[in-house]
Scaffold this motif. Structure first.
Motif, PDB file in Angstrom:
ATOM      1  N   ILE A  41      38.023  22.517 -25.001  1.00  0.00           N
ATOM      2  CA  ILE A  41      37.521  23.017 -23.721  1.00  0.00           C
ATOM      3  C   ILE A  41      36.629  24.224 -23.996  1.00  0.00           C
ATOM      4  CG2 ILE A  41      38.145  23.988 -21.474  1.00  0.00           C
ATOM      5  CD1 ILE A  41      40.888  22.595 -21.824  1.00  0.00           C
ATOM      6  N   HIS A  42      35.441  24.175 -23.465  1.00  0.00           N
ATOM      7  CA  HIS A  42      34.530  25.306 -23.614  1.00  0.00           C
ATOM      8  C   HIS A  42      34.548  26.097 -22.314  1.00  0.00           C
ATOM      9  CE1 HIS A  42      30.164  26.896 -24.174  1.00  0.00           C
ATOM     10  NE2 HIS A  42      31.048  27.762 -24.583  1.00  0.00           N
ATOM     11  N   ASP A  43      35.042  27.333 -22.387  1.00  0.00           N
ATOM     12  CA  ASP A  43      35.289  28.135 -21.193  1.00  0.00           C
ATOM     13  C   ASP A  43      34.306  29.317 -21.165  1.00  0.00           C
ATOM     14  OD1 ASP A  43      36.223  29.734 -19.182  1.00  0.00           O
ATOM     15  OD2 ASP A  43      38.153  30.195 -20.119  1.00  0.00           O
ATOM     16  N   ARG A  44      33.395  29.289 -20.195  1.00  0.00           N
ATOM     17  CA  ARG A  44      32.412  30.374 -20.071  1.00  0.00           C
ATOM     18  C   ARG A  44      32.739  31.308 -18.922  1.00  0.00           C
ATOM     19  NH1 ARG A  44      28.970  25.330 -19.724  1.00  0.00           N
ATOM     20  NH2 ARG A  44      31.033  24.976 -18.906  1.00  0.00           N
ATOM     21  N   GLY A  45      33.942  31.178 -18.394  1.00  0.00           N
ATOM     22  CA  GLY A  45      34.306  31.913 -17.187  1.00  0.00           C
ATOM     23  C   GLY A  45      34.084  33.411 -17.296  1.00  0.00           C
ATOM     24  N   ALA A  46      34.574  33.996 -18.389  1.00  0.00           N
ATOM     25  CA  ALA A  46      34.495  35.457 -18.515  1.00  0.00           C
ATOM     26  C   ALA A  46      33.038  35.919 -18.525  1.00  0.00           C
ATOM     27  CB  ALA A  46      35.203  35.907 -19.790  1.00  0.00           C
ATOM     28  N   ALA A  47      32.195  35.174 -19.225  1.00  0.00           N
ATOM     29  CA  ALA A  47      30.784  35.564 -19.306  1.00  0.00           C
ATOM     30  C   ALA A  47      30.113  35.398 -17.950  1.00  0.00           C
ATOM     31  CB  ALA A  47      30.084  34.728 -20.368  1.00  0.00           C
ATOM     32  N   TRP A  48      30.392  34.284 -17.320  1.00  0.00           N
ATOM     33  CA  TRP A  48      29.703  33.990 -16.068  1.00  0.00           C
ATOM     34  C   TRP A  48      30.190  34.851 -14.908  1.00  0.00           C
ATOM     35  CZ3 TRP A  48      28.963  27.923 -16.043  1.00  0.00           C
ATOM     36  CH2 TRP A  48      27.962  27.621 -16.998  1.00  0.00           C
ATOM     37  N   ARG A  49      31.442  35.249 -15.013  1.00  0.00           N
ATOM     38  CA  ARG A  49      31.931  36.146 -13.957  1.00  0.00           C
ATOM     39  C   ARG A  49      31.514  37.584 -14.245  1.00  0.00           C
ATOM     40  NH1 ARG A  49      36.570  32.739 -14.405  1.00  0.00           N
ATOM     41  NH2 ARG A  49      37.459  34.210 -15.894  1.00  0.00           N
TER      42      ARG A  49
END
Lengths: 101, 414, 949
Positions: free
Chosen positions: C255-263
């Motif tokens: 799973i590639h999780d970009r949540g922290a960057a995008w938030r």
């Protein structure tokens, strides 16, 4: 990415193990011919289907044991310790049909 | 072969490209052939082509269980080179590279051989010595090879991080090495062989061999029995499976060799770069994708899919060498099943069954061997004796101990 | 918010209109809102041409509203760097984002590359296979390569931090549409560990743009309640902005999780490896394009996308929409578009049967409906101006519009299911490939399973190519694969689905066929008289959507790529001026001092004349204990291990089963039942594992235990004529006199301060030499003490390179340098030892093969150059023949200019070397040859008197 059930430690990630090739190769007796020696040293069943192989839990208990694995699905059907009898596999429905002879 | 040229494309363009003939005929299997080749990958098709072209034997069938070129021929990373250590290997792979150099014209099919050079990196003083031993051997074998300094490497591959965890001490390049288009090799040979009368039969799986008193007499398939005077197994990855059907064992373990590609980019890498220590090699395809490889998953497998650990390792290596690739995206990851032999040298020649021949054990290097593999196997089948170039590649070497251990001798893993 | 957003509806959508986000596209300043994607914001700002196709440089606009976008691919500068080929339709609009179009020169609106389009007749599918053979491909390749590719490699360092995380869950739910949420709720209520992953910025899937009634309430209300309930369960984890990229063996998902960057929390992206018990695949379905002329014009969009832009983002994709459809879902999308205020001017459906309710709805809204119609072509040059189609009776009609909303059916997003080994079945009613039978522990739900809510509706009519002269019809948008290309492939017998795909490159673009495979397969089937099910599909591979390579690599960069092993006395060495090199994974002093050659010579001479101090700590140290320790080692070593007396040391060779030299080193008998095995530094772990494997798997009848103590002991090697004196001066050092402690002896004791030590008298340099082992934490102090020497003896620190010179002078081999993977013990002069050993040992049988006993094998010799001013390099070969026809007889494996002897020497392996002492040979290196003489490999003190002194 395999999950291998070490018979000593339980299920662990593939990264903790080392593969040791096909198990059950009998070292020939003294006086074996060159052909017999070559057969032991190099030839492999290399089946497409269930294979008995050696793995070592090298980043765990460092113990070698045998794994019965399907080389097509990679499903692990059984594990057993060195010196233990080969497990009887009743339920190999999921195994690949083609066992390569 | 003729028929493909700028003028034919131009001429047919005027008519909406409606007149192009089939590249090859899809044949129905006949009852009997002089030679049956099992496996319509590059090696099988090339063997059939040279049987017809060089030896006039056209009553040949190539049987393929799936679609032609669909095994390792269509899954590899397209590297062609001949920078081998041992004279036997060098002579064979150099012959292959020579044939590659003329292949587009020979087959009248552009296999897009791009001799952009293949660069092998060394990351320590000791490796430089090993590499020197290797390049000298290559040059003594009559093959081009140049040692490069880090500065020269930096000029050739500007994106390369010379100051990686294991700094680049130097490298060597075979400038005639490079890449080509794998599908085109299969299709080109199929088209040329078909034009000479060879039957290419797809969706035809060999399920067994007819053997009479130690001699092969034909094969059984899912489309019936087919008689043959001689049979050649060209199914690298599954050599062991077919050998078992013919009743003998081979020194092969099948493993899943991984490869992967990035999203396509404008040209940024014009050399094939290989690091034996930072386990990865990379080239950029003509379509712009970075084609990345690095090794096989570490256990026996017939599953044509790759795992995660090697994926991570290959990309970590790639980014350590090419930090600028960090933000690019990986598009696809796959695997091909390769025959791993104990000495990384192929197995070619006769088998314990008379008139049954094998061409396999290609490990990670079968693609570059296709033309010479086909040429020498055709010779071997016709003369019932190994072609001189492959005389040392037979199964008997495992009994005598005369292994040809390429990686071990050069000191650099291949 | 003064900047105009001409296509932003006055109200509606899930965007935050109270806040503006400024961004640029090709330098033009634009404005959007939180909640927008880059594509929705571009559309709102009236940007229609966002990119150019790869092959023909056709102008392209936004086609979809998700990761499957093949057209709107842009380079984005945001946060920690530049990223090429970003799908505008799946990229959240972030503050300060700068976007640039790609694959165009000079600009996206005027692209000279379009010349390829105007000469397109010359470039049909696979044109390059037929041309460019003279003079060779390389002459044309550079030009073709410039056409290929889309983005550019970003310059500058990547400041993003990538981390790897591992997770487990009982139930992995992929997708947070209604089906996924229901599955997550059910599993959560059962108390299972649930991980719900959504690639969008928000949970809800289709509910976010297509409200419906669920469990008796409106979906907005239901969604809020469902999310609240899930958030309240401790056993449920919710992950947005994350893509499930791959499914691997044993239910491992990446799973590639970009949540922290995008938030905007931190520049960290996570790459998860999650082991799931059960899997619920609720990934939805991909709407497919329709085939008609010029269906690639900007303004031709998927109907569902037009719908999503209208209701979720409050964006008008245009002013007048025409529908080109073959299924009911497309109708519902366009009706919703109409209701949201963008008038739909025609429903052109290829079917005769359309669900009655939909027909009524169209009639209510006054939308003209054409059933059984054939879409012919979109009109326009830089964007859609009209749609031409043939009515059921064959009459050709044209409607003016600036958007064509097309829907060619829904193809379930089964990529992960396929990666898991699931087989697909063609569903003729849906015209799509649906999962046939879920693998064990899998459940495919909702649109991903081929069940499309609500109701059954009328069957989908498979998409067919428009007949006649309609202009080109695109199958793969990014790669410019048209219907004609597929026809050509079929004509040329590329009829297997993989052949067609590879020949035309359909489905090989960055969307990996998400918007092209189905039409390509259907066409291939129609052209070859096969149903799509018979044609089959290509195999889906990871990644489901392309994943940043840096994320997959994780933090394995620089030293973390492979953490270097540092010596216990590393800092002490550094203080002595050590120059460190990599030796395997160790960082070790190569020499002391910046001038490498001078330093090495100085260090070598110090050992020969006084004393040198070398850090041999990486030397492998394996303890072997038990009643059968001797018997065990006797099977391992070529040498006899049984006759060794306690307190004595013996040199030994280990072979692999193939008879090849694997390692060498001394072994010590500490007591009757206690041995210490020394391995070469690079092989310590490997030999330890090797011994353990034999102990457990083959020699399990022997009572013996092994332990690798390599890192517990630091080893100070003191060598030279003054070595004994210096060592003897240590407080508490035992008597080292040669009489009591001769060469090849071992003892252990304690220093006056109680520190235990082990000392063995062995020599790799050819001088009197002692290896002193002390606990690693005492390394630095012992080194310092030894370094200070005595009044009469100077001690010089010695690096690895000097030791290599010393042992080359002495003719001692270094396994892996002077031997390779083909060297057996006979080749290095151990024939006598092998012959004397009557008992079996590992590799013994292999040495009896004919090839292993040949007299012309490469054997160990020494070399001296005839010209004393020349030098020889390791890696040079011994050759016969003359230029043009050389043959290698072997090679120099170690070489140096000996500071002791003042001449160039080398050792190496040459064919039949044992019988060639005194012979003159030619040494080849880098194109030049030098005459040399074959000599004994030992150049210094052959009798060994200095070593034993």
């Amino acid at each position: 990415m395999l999950t291998i059930p070490c018979p000593f430690c339980g299920e662990r990630d593939e990264a903790e193990f080392r593969y040791g090739g096909e198990a059950l190769q009998e070292i020939p007796q003294a006086g074996a011919s060159d052909a017999e020696w070559a057969d032991y040293l190099f030839n492999r069943d290399n089946p497409k289907g269930l294979v008995h192989e050696r793995w070592c839990h090298s980043y765990g208990c460092n113990q070698w044991f045998q794994v019965v694995r399907d080389t097509v699905t990679h499903r692990i059907h059984a594990v057993y310790r060195v010196g233990e009898a080969r497990p009887v596999l009743d339920d190999v429905d999921g195994a690949s049909a083609d066992t390569g002879g | 072969m003729r028929g493909y040229s700028f003028s034919t494309v131009f001429g047919r363009a005027l008519r909406g490209h409606r007149r192009w003939p089939a590249a090859w005929r899809s044949a129905e299997p006949a009852r009997a052939y002089d030679v049956v080749v099992v496996g319509a990958g590059g090696h099988g098709l090339a063997t059939a082509y040279y049987l017809a072209k060089h030896h006039g034997i056209t009553n040949v069938a190539v049987l393929e269980k799936g679609w032609l070129g669909g095994g390792n021929t269509g899954r590899n990373t397209q590297v062609t080179r001949s920078n081998y250590f041992w004279p036997q290997s060098a002579a064979f792979f150099e012959r292959s590279l020579e044939l590659y150099e003329g292949l587009s014209r020979e087959l009248n099919f552009n296999v897009m051989l791009s001799q952009r050079g293949i660069l092998t990196l060394a990351h320590s003083h000791h490796e430089m010595e090993a590499l020197r031993r290797w390049t000298n051997a290559i040059r003594i074998n009559g093959i081009d090879s140049d040692v490069l300094t880090p500065a020269e490497i930096g000029k050739l591959v500007p994106l390369l991080n010379l100051d990686a965890r294991f700094p680049v001490h130097g490298g060597f390049i075979q400038r005639r090495g490079g890449i080509s288009r794998h599908d085109a090799v299969a299709w080109g040979y199929a088209r040329a062989a078909s034009a000479l009368g060879v039957h290419i039969v797809e969706q035809c799986e060999v399920t067994g061999f007819d053997i009479d008193q130690g001699k092969v007499t034909g094969v059984t398939t899912n489309r019936g029995s087919i008689a043959a005077d001689r049979v050649c197994i060209c199914v690298a990855g599954h050599t062991g499976v077919l050998a078992a059907k013919a009743g003998f064992r081979v020194p092969i373990t099948s493993m899943a060799l991984q490869a992967m590609v990035s999203e396509p980019l404008k040209p940024c890498l014009d050399t094939v770069v290989l690091s034996p220590v930072i386990h990865v090699y990379v080239s950029q395809s003509d379509r712009g994708e970075l084609v990345i490889g690095g090794g096989a998953d570490g256990y026996g497998s017939y599953a044509q899919r790759g795992g995660v650990p090697l994926l991570e390792e290959n990309l970590a290596a790639l980014i350590e060498l090419f930090p600028a690739f960090s933000r690019l995206r990986l598009m696809r990851q796959w695997a091909g099943i390769v025959d791993i032999t104990p000495d990384t040298t192929p197995i070619m020649g006769p088998t314990p069954v008379r008139d049954l021949y094998v061409s396999g054990g290609w490990g990670t290097g079968g693609y570059k061997a296709i033309p010479a593999g086909g040429e020498t196997m055709a010779h071997t089948i016709v003369h019932d004796a190994p072609h001189p170039l492959i005389a040392d590649f037979g199964l008997d070497r495992f009994e005598t101990g005369a292994l040809i251990d390429e990686g071990a001798a050069s000191g650099v893993s291949h | 918010m003064s900047a105009p957003q001409p296509f932003r509806k006055p109200e509606g959508g899930r965007i935050d209109r109270t806040r503006g986000i400024a961004f640029t596209f090709d330098g033009r300043r634009c404005l959007g809102h939180p909640g927008d994607t880059l594509a929705s914001a571009l559309l709102a700002n009236g940007v229609r041409i966002v990119g150019r196709s790869m092959k023909f440089h056709r102008p392209r606009g936004v086609l979809t509203a998700g990761i499957e976008e093949p057209n709107a691919l842009v380079t984005v500068d945001w946060g920690s760097g530049r990223i090429p080929t970003v799908r505008a339709a799946a990229m959240p609009l972030l503050d300060g984002l700068e976007a640039r179009s790609q694959n165009r020169f000079p600009s996206v609106n005027f692209d000279l590359g379009r010349v390829l389009d105007f000469t397109r007749a010359l470039w049909p599918a696979g044109f390059y296979y037929k041309m460019f053979k003279w003079p060779d491909w390389r002459a044309f390749e550079w030009a073709v390569r410039r056409v290929g590719g889309i983005g550019r490699v970003p310059g500058g360092a990547d400041a993003t931090r990538y981390r790897h995380l591992h997770g487990h869950c009982a139930a992995l739910v992929v997708g947070s549409g209604p089906s996924g949420l229901l599955a997550a709720l059910a599993a959560g209520r059962r108390g299972e560990d649930v991980l719900l992953v959504e690639q969008d910025t928000e949970f809800g899937g289709s509910l976010l743009h297509d409200p419906m009634e669920i469990e008796g309430v409106g979906s907005d209300e239901w969604l809020a309640a469902a999310l609240a309930e899930l958030a309240g369960m401790d056993n449920v984890r919710l992950m947005a902005n994350a893509t499930v990229a791959g499914c691997y063996d044993h239910n491992v998902f990446t799973i590639h999780d970009r949540g922290a960057a995008w938030r905007g929390e931190s520049a960290v992206e996570s790459f998860w490896k999650v082991r799931a018990g059960n899997v619920v695949l609720a990934a939805g379905a991909f709407e497919q394009p329709m085939l008609f002329g010029n269906n690639d014009l900007p303004g031709v969009m998927l109907a569902g996308a037009v719908h999503k832009y209208a209701t979720r983002f409050g964006v008008d994709c245009g002013r007048r929409v025409a529908g080109v459809l073959n299924n009911d879902a497309g109708w519902r999308s366009l009706l919703a578009v109409h209701d949201a205020g963008t008038p739909v001017c025609a429903m052109v459906d290829t079917r005769d049967e359309v669900e009655a309710g939909l027909l009524d709805a169209a009639e209510e809204r006054g939308i003209p409906v054409y059933r059984g119609a054939t879409p012919l072509a979109a009109r326009g040059s830089r964007g859609v101006r009209a749609l031409r189609f043939a009515d059921r009776d064959g009459s050709v009609r044209q409607v003016d519009c600036d958007v064509i909303g097309m829907s060619g059916g829904m193809n379930p997003a089964t990529q992960l299911y396929s990666q898991a080994g699931g087989r697909l079945r063609y569903d003729a009613t849906q015209h799509g490939f649906v999962p046939d039978r879920d693998p064990e522990g899998w459940e495919t739900v909702g649109a991903a399973s081929g069940s499309f809510a609500p109701g059954g509706g009328s069957p989908v009519r498979p998409c067919t190519a428009a007949p006649g002269r309609t202009g080109r019809q695109w199958v793969d948008f990014q790669h410019d694969v048209t219907v004609a290309d597929i026809e050509l492939a079929v004509r040329e017998n590329y009829v297997s689905v993989e052949h067609m795909k590879r020949y035309t490159t359909a489905g090989m673009a960055v969307d990996q066929g998400k918007t092209s495979n189905l039409n390509a397969l259907a066409l291939l089937g129609q052209l070859t008289g096969r149903a799509p099910g018979e044609v089959g599909t290509t195999t889906s591979r990871p990644q489901f959507a392309p994943v940043t390579m840096g994320a997959i690599a994780g933090n394995r960069r620089g030293d973390f790529y492979l953490p270097p092993k540092l010596l216990a006395a590393h800092d002490w060495h550094a203080a002595q001026g050590a120059v460190f090199d990599d030796y395997g994974s160790w960082k070790r002093p190569a020499c002391y001092g910046p001038d490498r050659d001078a330093a090495i010579a100085r260090e070598v001479l110090a050992v020969r004349r006084s004393a040198g101090l070398f850090d041999g700590s990486p030397l492998g140290k394996i303890e072997v204990r038990g009643p059968d320790a001797a018997a065990f080692l006797d099977r391992i070593y070529v040498n006899n291990a049984l006759t060794l007396k306690p307190g004595r040391v013996r040199y030994g060779l280990m072979l692999n089963e193939n008879g090849i030299v694997m390692d060498d080193g001394v072994f010590v008998r500490i007591a009757e039942d206690h041995y210490l095995v020394n391995t070469t530094s690079g092989n310590a772990d490997r030999v330890a594992a090797w011994l353990e494997e034999w102990r457990q798997c083959e020699y399990f009848d022997l009572e013996v235990v092994l332990s690798n103590v390599t890192s517990q002991w630091a080893v100070a090697t003191l060598a030279g004529p003054d070595a004994r004196g210096v060592l003897q001066a240590l407080q508490g050092m035992m008597d080292l006199s040669t009489a009591g402690f001769p060469h090849m002896s071992f003892a252990e004791d304690r220093f006056a301060d109680g520190t235990p030590y082990r000392v063995q008298r062995v020599s790799f340099s050819g001088e009197q030499s002692y290896e002193l082992s002390v606990p690693s934490n005492r390394a630095a102090s012992v080194f310092e003490r030894l370094r200070s020497g005595t009044d009469s003896a100077e001690v010089v620190p010695v690096g690895v390179e000097a030791l290599m010179v010393l042992r080359t002078e002495k003719g001692f081999i270094h396994v892996g340098v002077d031997t390779d993977g083909t060297t057996n013990p006979l080749d290095i002069g151990f024939g006598g030892v092998v012959a004397r050993k009557r008992r079996d040992f590992i590799g013994a049988r292999s040495l009896a093969r004919p090839n292993d006993r040949r007299g012309d094998r490469r054997q160990l010799v020494g070399f001296e150059l005839l010209d004393p001013n020349r030098s020889v390099a390791a890696g040079a070969h011994v050759v016969t023949g003359c230029n043009g026809a050389l043959r290698s007889e072997g090679f120099v494996t170690s070489a140096c200019r000996s500071p002791t002897l003042g001449k160039a020497i080398g050792i190496g392996l040459i064919e039949g070397g044992f019988g060639r002492k005194g012979e003159e040979v030619l040494v080849y290196d880098d194109g030049r040859t030098t005459p040399a003489r074959v000599v004994e490999p030992c150049f210094y003190d052959p009798a060994g008197e200095r070593m034993r002194a």
